[in-house]
Design a protein around this motif. Structure first.
Motif, PDB file in Angstrom:
ATOM      1  N   PHE A   1       0.998  -1.224  -0.142  1.00  0.00           N
ATOM      2  CA  PHE A   1       0.037   0.045  -0.136  1.00  0.00           C
ATOM      3  C   PHE A   1       0.754   1.019  -0.082  1.00  0.00           C
ATOM      4  O   PHE A   1       1.588   1.228   0.862  1.00  0.00           O
ATOM      5  CB  PHE A   1      -0.873   0.150   1.226  1.00  0.00           C
ATOM      6  CG  PHE A   1      -1.997  -0.856   1.230  1.00  0.00           C
ATOM      7  CD1 PHE A   1      -3.392  -0.370   0.909  1.00  0.00           C
ATOM      8  CD2 PHE A   1      -1.782  -2.137   1.732  1.00  0.00           C
ATOM      9  CE1 PHE A   1      -4.393  -1.271   0.942  1.00  0.00           C
ATOM     10  CE2 PHE A   1      -3.026  -3.142   1.877  1.00  0.00           C
ATOM     11  CZ  PHE A   1      -4.287  -2.582   1.410  1.00  0.00           C
TER      12      PHE A   1
ATOM     13  N   ILE B   1      -6.490  -4.224  -1.623  1.00  0.00           N
ATOM     14  CA  ILE B   1      -5.862  -5.187  -2.239  1.00  0.00           C
ATOM     15  C   ILE B   1      -6.534  -6.464  -2.065  1.00  0.00           C
ATOM     16  O   ILE B   1      -6.515  -6.938  -0.728  1.00  0.00           O
ATOM     17  CB  ILE B   1      -4.305  -5.091  -1.936  1.00  0.00           C
ATOM     18  CG1 ILE B   1      -3.672  -3.955  -2.505  1.00  0.00           C
ATOM     19  CG2 ILE B   1      -3.693  -6.509  -2.492  1.00  0.00           C
ATOM     20  CD1 ILE B   1      -2.312  -3.898  -1.881  1.00  0.00           C
TER      21      ILE B   1
ATOM     22  N   THR C   1       0.572  -8.701   2.087  1.00  0.00           N
ATOM     23  CA  THR C   1       0.300  -7.430   1.852  1.00  0.00           C
ATOM     24  C   THR C   1       0.632  -6.545   3.185  1.00  0.00           C
ATOM     25  O   THR C   1       0.654  -6.992   4.215  1.00  0.00           O
ATOM     26  CB  THR C   1      -1.381  -7.216   1.797  1.00  0.00           C
ATOM     27  OG1 THR C   1      -1.958  -7.487   2.911  1.00  0.00           O
ATOM     28  CG2 THR C   1      -1.884  -8.070   0.573  1.00  0.00           C
TER      29      THR C   1
ATOM     30  N   GLU D   1       2.234  -2.306   4.001  1.00  0.00           N
ATOM     31  CA  GLU D   1       2.944  -0.989   3.698  1.00  0.00           C
ATOM     32  C   GLU D   1       4.695  -1.013   3.571  1.00  0.00           C
ATOM     33  O   GLU D   1       5.287  -2.093   4.145  1.00  0.00           O
ATOM     34  CB  GLU D   1       2.363  -0.086   4.547  1.00  0.00           C
ATOM     35  CG  GLU D   1       3.119  -0.105   6.026  1.00  0.00           C
ATOM     36  CD  GLU D   1       2.361   1.112   6.983  1.00  0.00           C
ATOM     37  OE1 GLU D   1       1.895   2.067   6.228  1.00  0.00           O
ATOM     38  OE2 GLU D   1       2.283   1.024   7.884  1.00  0.00           O
TER      39      GLU D   1
ATOM     40  N   ASP E   1      -6.453  -0.302  12.010  1.00  0.00           N
ATOM     41  CA  ASP E   1      -4.862   0.181  11.836  1.00  0.00           C
ATOM     42  C   ASP E   1      -4.080  -0.979  12.572  1.00  0.00           C
ATOM     43  O   ASP E   1      -4.396  -1.332  13.708  1.00  0.00           O
ATOM     44  CB  ASP E   1      -5.005   1.500  12.375  1.00  0.00           C
ATOM     45  CG  ASP E   1      -5.501   2.546  11.573  1.00  0.00           C
ATOM     46  OD1 ASP E   1      -5.884   2.396  10.509  1.00  0.00           O
ATOM     47  OD2 ASP E   1      -5.374   3.780  12.309  1.00  0.00           O
TER      48      ASP E   1
ATOM     49  N   ASN F   1      -7.564  -6.897   2.106  1.00  0.00           N
ATOM     50  CA  ASN F   1      -6.930  -5.839   2.759  1.00  0.00           C
ATOM     51  C   ASN F   1      -7.301  -4.391   2.275  1.00  0.00           C
ATOM     52  O   ASN F   1      -7.133  -4.212   1.215  1.00  0.00           O
ATOM     53  CB  ASN F   1      -5.308  -5.859   2.881  1.00  0.00           C
ATOM     54  CG  ASN F   1      -4.926  -5.284   3.961  1.00  0.00           C
ATOM     55  OD1 ASN F   1      -5.436  -4.438   4.348  1.00  0.00           O
ATOM     56  ND2 ASN F   1      -3.470  -5.239   4.085  1.00  0.00           N
ATOM     57  N   ARG F   2      -7.796  -3.663   3.347  1.00  0.00           N
ATOM     58  CA  ARG F   2      -8.520  -2.442   2.999  1.00  0.00           C
ATOM     59  C   ARG F   2      -7.645  -1.358   3.999  1.00  0.00           C
ATOM     60  O   ARG F   2      -7.842  -0.166   3.862  1.00  0.00           O
ATOM     61  CB  ARG F   2     -10.063  -2.121   3.145  1.00  0.00           C
ATOM     62  CG  ARG F   2     -10.735  -2.818   2.406  1.00  0.00           C
ATOM     63  CD  ARG F   2     -10.920  -2.146   1.113  1.00  0.00           C
ATOM     64  NE  ARG F   2     -11.148  -0.795   0.992  1.00  0.00           N
ATOM     65  CZ  ARG F   2     -12.026  -0.265   0.807  1.00  0.00           C
ATOM     66  NH1 ARG F   2     -13.207  -0.857   0.866  1.00  0.00           N
ATOM     67  NH2 ARG F   2     -12.221   1.062   0.823  1.00  0.00           N
ATOM     68  N   ASN F   3      -6.676  -1.733   4.532  1.00  0.00           N
ATOM     69  CA  ASN F   3      -5.867  -0.898   5.596  1.00  0.00           C
ATOM     70  C   ASN F   3      -4.407  -0.781   5.305  1.00  0.00           C
ATOM     71  O   ASN F   3      -3.965  -2.039   5.345  1.00  0.00           O
ATOM     72  CB  ASN F   3      -6.265  -1.187   6.960  1.00  0.00           C
ATOM     73  CG  ASN F   3      -5.607  -0.285   7.904  1.00  0.00           C
ATOM     74  OD1 ASN F   3      -4.357   0.107   8.007  1.00  0.00           O
ATOM     75  ND2 ASN F   3      -6.533   0.731   8.547  1.00  0.00           N
ATOM     76  N   PRO F   4      -3.676   0.320   4.758  1.00  0.00           N
ATOM     77  CA  PRO F   4      -2.399   0.243   4.533  1.00  0.00           C
ATOM     78  C   PRO F   4      -1.450  -0.070   5.720  1.00  0.00           C
ATOM     79  O   PRO F   4      -0.236  -0.557   5.474  1.00  0.00           O
ATOM     80  CB  PRO F   4      -2.297   1.479   4.108  1.00  0.00           C
ATOM     81  CG  PRO F   4      -3.165   2.431   4.696  1.00  0.00           C
ATOM     82  CD  PRO F   4      -4.495   1.602   4.821  1.00  0.00           C
ATOM     83  N   THR F   5      -1.861  -0.025   7.013  1.00  0.00           N
ATOM     84  CA  THR F   5      -0.939  -0.208   8.174  1.00  0.00           C
ATOM     85  C   THR F   5      -1.042  -1.518   8.279  1.00  0.00           C
ATOM     86  O   THR F   5      -0.084  -2.058   9.241  1.00  0.00           O
ATOM     87  CB  THR F   5      -0.996   0.755   9.254  1.00  0.00           C
ATOM     88  OG1 THR F   5      -2.466   0.562   9.684  1.00  0.00           O
ATOM     89  CG2 THR F   5      -1.290   2.298   8.724  1.00  0.00           C
ATOM     90  N   ALA F   6      -1.954  -2.341   7.886  1.00  0.00           N
ATOM     91  CA  ALA F   6      -2.088  -3.530   8.229  1.00  0.00           C
ATOM     92  C   ALA F   6      -1.047  -4.673   7.474  1.00  0.00           C
ATOM     93  O   ALA F   6      -0.509  -4.325   6.457  1.00  0.00           O
ATOM     94  CB  ALA F   6      -3.852  -4.323   7.975  1.00  0.00           C
ATOM     95  N   LEU F   7      -0.936  -5.688   8.039  1.00  0.00           N
ATOM     96  CA  LEU F   7       0.195  -6.555   7.356  1.00  0.00           C
ATOM     97  C   LEU F   7      -0.601  -7.858   7.390  1.00  0.00           C
ATOM     98  O   LEU F   7      -0.918  -8.531   8.532  1.00  0.00           O
ATOM     99  CB  LEU F   7       1.417  -6.732   8.307  1.00  0.00           C
ATOM    100  CG  LEU F   7       2.506  -7.232   7.807  1.00  0.00           C
ATOM    101  CD1 LEU F   7       3.387  -6.392   6.731  1.00  0.00           C
ATOM    102  CD2 LEU F   7       3.809  -7.374   8.927  1.00  0.00           C
ATOM    103  N   THR F   8      -0.459  -8.605   6.282  1.00  0.00           N
ATOM    104  CA  THR F   8      -0.906  -9.868   6.238  1.00  0.00           C
ATOM    105  C   THR F   8       0.025 -10.687   5.539  1.00  0.00           C
ATOM    106  O   THR F   8       0.845 -10.496   4.650  1.00  0.00           O
ATOM    107  CB  THR F   8      -2.157  -9.990   5.311  1.00  0.00           C
ATOM    108  OG1 THR F   8      -1.936  -9.812   3.801  1.00  0.00           O
ATOM    109  CG2 THR F   8      -3.023  -8.987   5.744  1.00  0.00           C
TER     110      THR F   8
END
Lengths: 411, 484, 251
Positions: A319, A326, A347, A349, B386, B413-420
């Motif tokens: 992101f 995503i 996924t 940042e 978040d 995933n819709r949140n940039p600070t999340a990690l999968t």
């Protein structure tokens, strides 16, 4: 399926009409409940009143757009709105390459979009390669709508004869600010020990739709190296199905996407290990900015008794802002036990530790991010074995990064 | 190595499906079929208040609108179920009110003894309170008094409806609404019994709570409903075991389990599912369509699902966590073994809504014979989650070349600070591993049992001790005859 | 004026106080060593000076040439002349060492009002520096720190230091994970950078490194405070007697 064979399908009536009224097929597109399209809704496409491309309603294109890759020695084939343009294409392809236009041929693809293509496609192009030391081919597809949104359905067949090897580069571009729908179907057949390198770049205009279906069959000992780059479009899907038909075949299918604004990009892959002793690897990486939407769906299928299959797949996405979505669906469907199959997906940042490391060396945050994003995508691009093409893709990514900085008001 | 031999010896002692006997007991059954009358019959049998009946009828009427919407997306093949061919209520016939275990029909006690469930208090493993559900009815709850003193409610669901209507009304359907899915809706209409648990604020429940489910009657479906509420700062570990007799026809089990964890509460839910899987040719066996979901409603709450699924002809089950509270944690540990003609489509959903929510998924699928085993899971990170984190590891093991192992994860995933992060592998038991064990004197089956138990170790070690031992044996039994 | 001045610095991580009032002044041309057992705040101090996120300064000041660095971002501090040689340099796949070095070098040059180096000059410069450090020139073609051994990573850190020519270099446990040969090479690299207008803050657990990089001043950090200061003989004393007495005294 040949175009003339799909009369019994809802799209079949369109075949009969060919250049008929506005988009009678829109009601038959897959909806959100169709599993294969759950992440890529076709609502906007279905609500756009496309007219079929024809000579009368097209904008004339007399020269090639800028920014296309220059591949030394490549023979050029140009399509405008899906139609072959002899005036912009090379006439001589050299020994071993046969290029025929105005062909009607079958495709093994059965998806609704492939059927739509079969119903509407103008004459297809067929490329048959035999022997070694062939010229690379550079296929350029240009979308150029007039006043009305335009739909076109390029149809391409590539065959590579036993032990022959071919390199093809495809650039899908459009004139700016225009709404068009490109729906290419590509059928690729690699004979025994044949090899193909195929590099596809989709950089459509931000208003454009591009839904591409490619099916590839590989006979014993054959090999494929493919790289697909997605740099945008209102709605882009690159669907690639590879099927191994003989032992000892190999496929490397890789790709990258970089999205901004409201771009939607979908990579859907199927790797079908239909016979024993084949090897496949996939590396896909993507970055998403603005309010974009990145999708990766990858299915690895190993048929009963396809022993000693080796199949790997990786998708990683970053992101770049708060806003994108995503979605990822890697899938393993395994019916043989003596296999090595694995997939990974992640996924997130940009790693804060990486960013801090670069900043601690005096690099400002924006430059540091660009460097990291470029490095992230480069990891997929380095899979491209032709140096000119690899360099072109890295340049394209850098250009994308710059345009993104400009959009944010940086110098 | 001694322990291994012991396990292997225990495995040899046990028949293929040792729980496949039928208890000859007179029972009280509803007529075949399903209609509003049957639902009123069930409700009347239970002496339920009007609101409970209304809820059932609402679910039933909704279910009627779903008749064409049986989920078809799972990788499962089975003939269409005739929902009119089942009895929706079956109870052992006996005096209605029991005051102590002494009054329980001795045949029932004998059944539970055969199952290895210690009902009589002197036989009870220290620290496990048991609620036993026989066909549709809860027959005995042990340790009731001690739990009462602590303020823990551990009761048959039907009793809770009478004694704690305010809690049941507040939480029933709050995690799995009656309209949730085809099978959950059916359950909401016809559920007969199950367990109800409430752990009061701040209490760390000192004993494991356990329910044992048993389907006995022919042509009965079992539709139990479990509701567990862990109030603020509490902790409970809950165990669930299931068996059914060997029968040629398929029997339906459509349970619903709802968990609610409030602020700082933790629920650990462990299942060993060993319903009758059908014979080697795929005849008979339980159709196990279960909806299990937990809501981490409070901040810092935690729900942990562990399942060992070895039984059932068909397993359709996705124990899930809705991570609403900030910093809440969801975990899913699963071993699913399919052999012969068994089919399993199982996994989890982790829905991240709150900030700093974390989830972990460890799934081990083992497929043998002609079986198909699918992991299907969803990880969804909401816009507001978040710094959410998910880690998923799915490993499949194939034994033999006539089975299938599949992995179908969905990551949104819709949140940039999340990690999968998701990883999946597929492999087989290597000849080298087998040979190594054989060379050290193990039989083929001992070796397979040992290797598979090793493959499942990350999951099995999350089970409470007694369950872990049982589960290890089951792993061996389930795979008997799978390696030639 | 001191090159670096730390005044009554308090810092916490996730609400937990780690640094509890550190005061320290580094004159140009000097080498200061900070020693102390694990968990006393040595790495926190280096991270706070370099400006890593997640460290909250609750009190005090850090001045570089009299300017408050706490108000600057990490990259501004680096361009102002602070260089942190990391204990664990991160691996960044896909980003080549050369692209990284060139970007960093030019960022610094721009900040100093100098012209950027072009590709040719850059390569020439790096060639000379790598040769001086006994490093293969080819390593700059590899992804940043990816697959580097522990020794290679530390050498790469020193290479960056020699390219960026900082005012203040902080060496965070640079000796950890190094064998004796690598330690010598790295120390020589550092010593060659000693200059009248530059200061070093060498953070280490062991005295061993200080045999090679000889400090002017040694400070003992215990429980987030400086428990003792002295000359290089203090390091020798610590090696012989351990940290116990400072820990007890400070506790």
């Amino acid at each position: 399926m040949k175009p003339s064979e799909i009369i019994d399908h809802p799209f079949g009536s369109a075949y009969a009409m060919r250049l008929g009224a506005k988009a009678p097929w829109l009601g038959h597109l897959p909806g959100p409940k169709t599993e294969a399209w759950r992440f890529t809704p076709l609502r906007t496409l279905a609500s756009t009143p496309f007219v079929p491309a024809s000579a009368s309603n097209d904008v004339d294109v007399t020269e090639l757009p800028r920014g296309l890759p220059l591949i030394a020695g490549a023979a050029r084939l140009v399509l405008v709105n899906g139609a072959y343009r002899a005036d912009l294409s090379d006439r001589e392809f050299g020994q071993g390459l046969t290029v025929s236009t105005a062909q009607e041929f079958a495709s093994s693809a059965r998806s609704p979009l492939a059927l739509l293509n079969a119903a509407y496609a103008a004459a297809g192009i067929s490329i048959d390669a035999a022997g070694a030391g062939l010229r690379p081919i550079h296929l350029i597809s240009i979308g150029a709508a007039g006043a009305e949104p335009l739909a076109f359905h390029p149809r391409l067949r590539i065959t590579v004869a036993p032990a022959a090897s071919l390199t093809i580069i495809e650039s899908h571009v459009g004139l700016p600010g225009q709404t068009y729908f490109s729906n290419p179907v590509t059928e690729i057949v690699l004979a025994e020990k044949a090899s193909l390198r195929r590099y596809v770049s989709v950089a459509e205009d931000s208003e454009a739709f591009h839904l591409a279906t490619t099916t590839i069959s590989i006979a014993a000992g054959g090999s494929l190296e493919a790289f697909h780059l997605g740099l945008g479009g209102a709605l882009v899907r690159q669907e690639i199905s590879v099927r191994f038909e003989g032992r000892g075949a190999a496929a490397r299918l890789n790709g990258a996407y970089a999205l901004s604004g409201r771009a939607h990009h979908d990579f859907t892959t199927v790797m079908d290990h239909n016979v024993p002793d084949c090897h496949s690897s996939q590396v896909f990486k993507g970055v998403a900015d603005g309010d974009s939407h990145g999708v990766f769906q990858g299915r690895i299928h190993v048929a009963r008794d396809s022993q000693r299959s080796d199949a790997r797949q990786l998708h990683k996405a970053l992101f770049l802002s708060r806003g994108p979505q995503i979605d990822c669906k890697p899938e393993l469907e395994i019916y043989a036990d003596d296999v090595q199959c694995a997939h990974g997906a992640a996924t997130g940042e940009i790693d804060h530790d990486h960013l801090f490391y670069l900043m601690s060396r005096g690099i400002d945050p924006a430059t540091a991010r660009s460097l990291l994003v470029e490095g992230f995508l480069t990891e997929a691009v380095i899979e491209v074995s032709v140096p000119d093409v690899q360099a072109h893709f890295i340049d394209a990514i850098r250009t994308w990064l710059k345009s993104r900085e400009i959009a944010r008001g940086r110098p | 190595m001694a322990a291994t031999r012991e396990t292997a010896a225990a495995v040899r002692d046990v028949e293929q499906y040792k729980y496949g006997f039928v208890t000859d007991i007179e029972s009280d059954m509803a007529p075949l079929g399903l209609n509003e009358g049957i639902i009123r019959f069930i409700s009347a049998k239970k002496g339920e208040p009007e609101w409970m009946l209304e809820w059932r009828l609402k679910a039933y009427r909704y279910w009627l609108t779903l008749t064409d919407e049986e989920p078809a997306w799972a990788k499962l093949k089975f003939p269409k179920i005739d929902f009119q061919a089942s009895h929706y209520y079956a109870a052992p016939k006996q005096a209605p009110a029991l005051t102590s275990l002494d009054e329980v029909d001795p045949k029932l006690l004998e059944t539970y003894k055969k199952l290895g469930i210690p009902l009589l208090e002197q036989q009870i493993l220290a620290g496990v309170a048991v609620d036993a559900v026989f066909d549709s009815v809860s027959v005995a709850t042990t340790y009731k008094k001690k739990l009462q003193e602590l303020g823990v409610i551990f009761a048959p669901f039907s009793e809770a409806v009478h004694k704690h209507p305010e809690l049941v009304k507040k939480y029933l359907g709050s995690v799995v609404p009656y309209s949730d899915n085809f099978y959950a809706t059916l359950n909401s209409a016809v559920f007969t019994d199950g367990s109800f648990v409430y752990i009061p604020k701040g209490l760390r429940c000192p004993m494991e709570l356990s329910t044992y489910f048993r389907i006995n009657e022919r042509n009965t479906g079992q539709f139990e409903r479990t509701l567990i509420i862990a109030d603020e700062g509490s902790y409970v570990s809950y165990l669930e075991g299931c068996t059914a007799p060997q029968r040629d026809e398929n029997q339906l089990h459509a349970a619903v389990v709802e968990l609610v964890a409030l602020d700082n509460a933790e629920i650990k839910y462990s299942t060993v599912q060993n319903w009758y899987p059908g014979d080697a040719d795929g005849k008979g066996g339980i159709y196990n369509f279960v909806t299990k979901r937990g809501a981490c409603r409070g901040k810092n709450s935690k729900i942990m699902w562990t399942q060992v699924e070895t039984g059932s002809a068909i397993t359709w089950k996705y124990p899930s966590c809705i991570l609403q509270g900030d910093n809440s944690v969801g975990e899913f540990y699963s071993v699913a073994i399919t052999n012969n003609r068994q089919q399993a489509d199982t996994g989890t959903k982790m829905i991240h809504l709150g900030r700093n929510t974390r989830s972990k998924i460890i799934s081990k699928g083992i497929s043998a014979g002609h079986a198909d085993n699918t992991y299907r899971g969803l990880v969804r990170i909401g816009v507001k989650a978040d710094r959410a984190r998910n880690y998923t590891q799915c490993d499949s093991l194939l034994i033999g070349s006539t089975c299938g192992a599949h992995t179908v994860p969905y990551i949104e995933n819709r949140n940039p600070t999340a990690l999968t992060e998701h990883e999946a592998t597929t492999s087989k038991i290597s000849e080298d591993q087998l040979f190594y064990c054989r060379q050290r004197g193990m039989s083929q089956e001992e070796a397979v049992s040992l290797i598979v138990n090793g493959f499942c170790r990350d999951v099995l070690q999350t089970l409470p001790m007694e369950f872990a031992v049982e589960a290890q044996k089951l792993v061996g039994i389930s795979l008997e005859g799978s390696v030639g | 004026m001191a090159l670096l001045e730390i005044k009554n610095l308090h810092a916490s991580v996730a609400g937990k106080a780690i640094l509890k009032g550190i005061t320290l002044a580094l004159e140009p041309g000097t080498v200061h060593a900070i020693m102390g057992p694990n968990g006393t705040g040595k790495s926190t101090l280096s991270n706070v000076i370099a400006g890593r996120e997640g460290y909250d300064v609750t009190e005090g000041e850090v001045l570089l040439d009299g300017k408050n660095v706490l108000a600057m971002s990490a990259d501004e501090r680096a361009r102002a002349g602070i260089f942190l040689a990391f204990q664990y340099p991160v691996e960044i796949p896909g980003v080549t060492t050369s692209a990284f070095l060139k970007t960093a070098l030019n960022a610094k040059r721009r900040a100093e009002g100098k012209t950027e180096v072009d590709a040719m000059e850059f390569l020439k410069l790096v060639k000379a520096k790598t040769a001086a450090l006994g490093m293969p020139y080819d390593m700059i073609k590899r992804a940043l720190n990816v697959g580097f051994s522990g020794g290679e990573k530390k050498r790469a850190e020193v290479l960056q230091m020699t390219l960026l020519e900082p005012r203040l270099a902080i060496l965070d446990e640079t000796d950890s994970g190094l064998d004796i040969d690598a330690l010598k090479v790295v120390s020589e690299g550092v010593n060659s950078l000693r200059a009248p207008d530059r200061a070093f803050l060498v953070i280490t657990h062991y005295q061993r490194l200080l045999d090679y990089i000889v400090p002017d001043h040694v400070h003992v950090l215990a429980h987030g405070r400086i428990a003792a200061s002295g000359g290089k003989e203090l390091a020798v004393e610590l090696e012989a007697e351990g940290y116990a007495k400072y820990l007890d005294a400070a506790a």
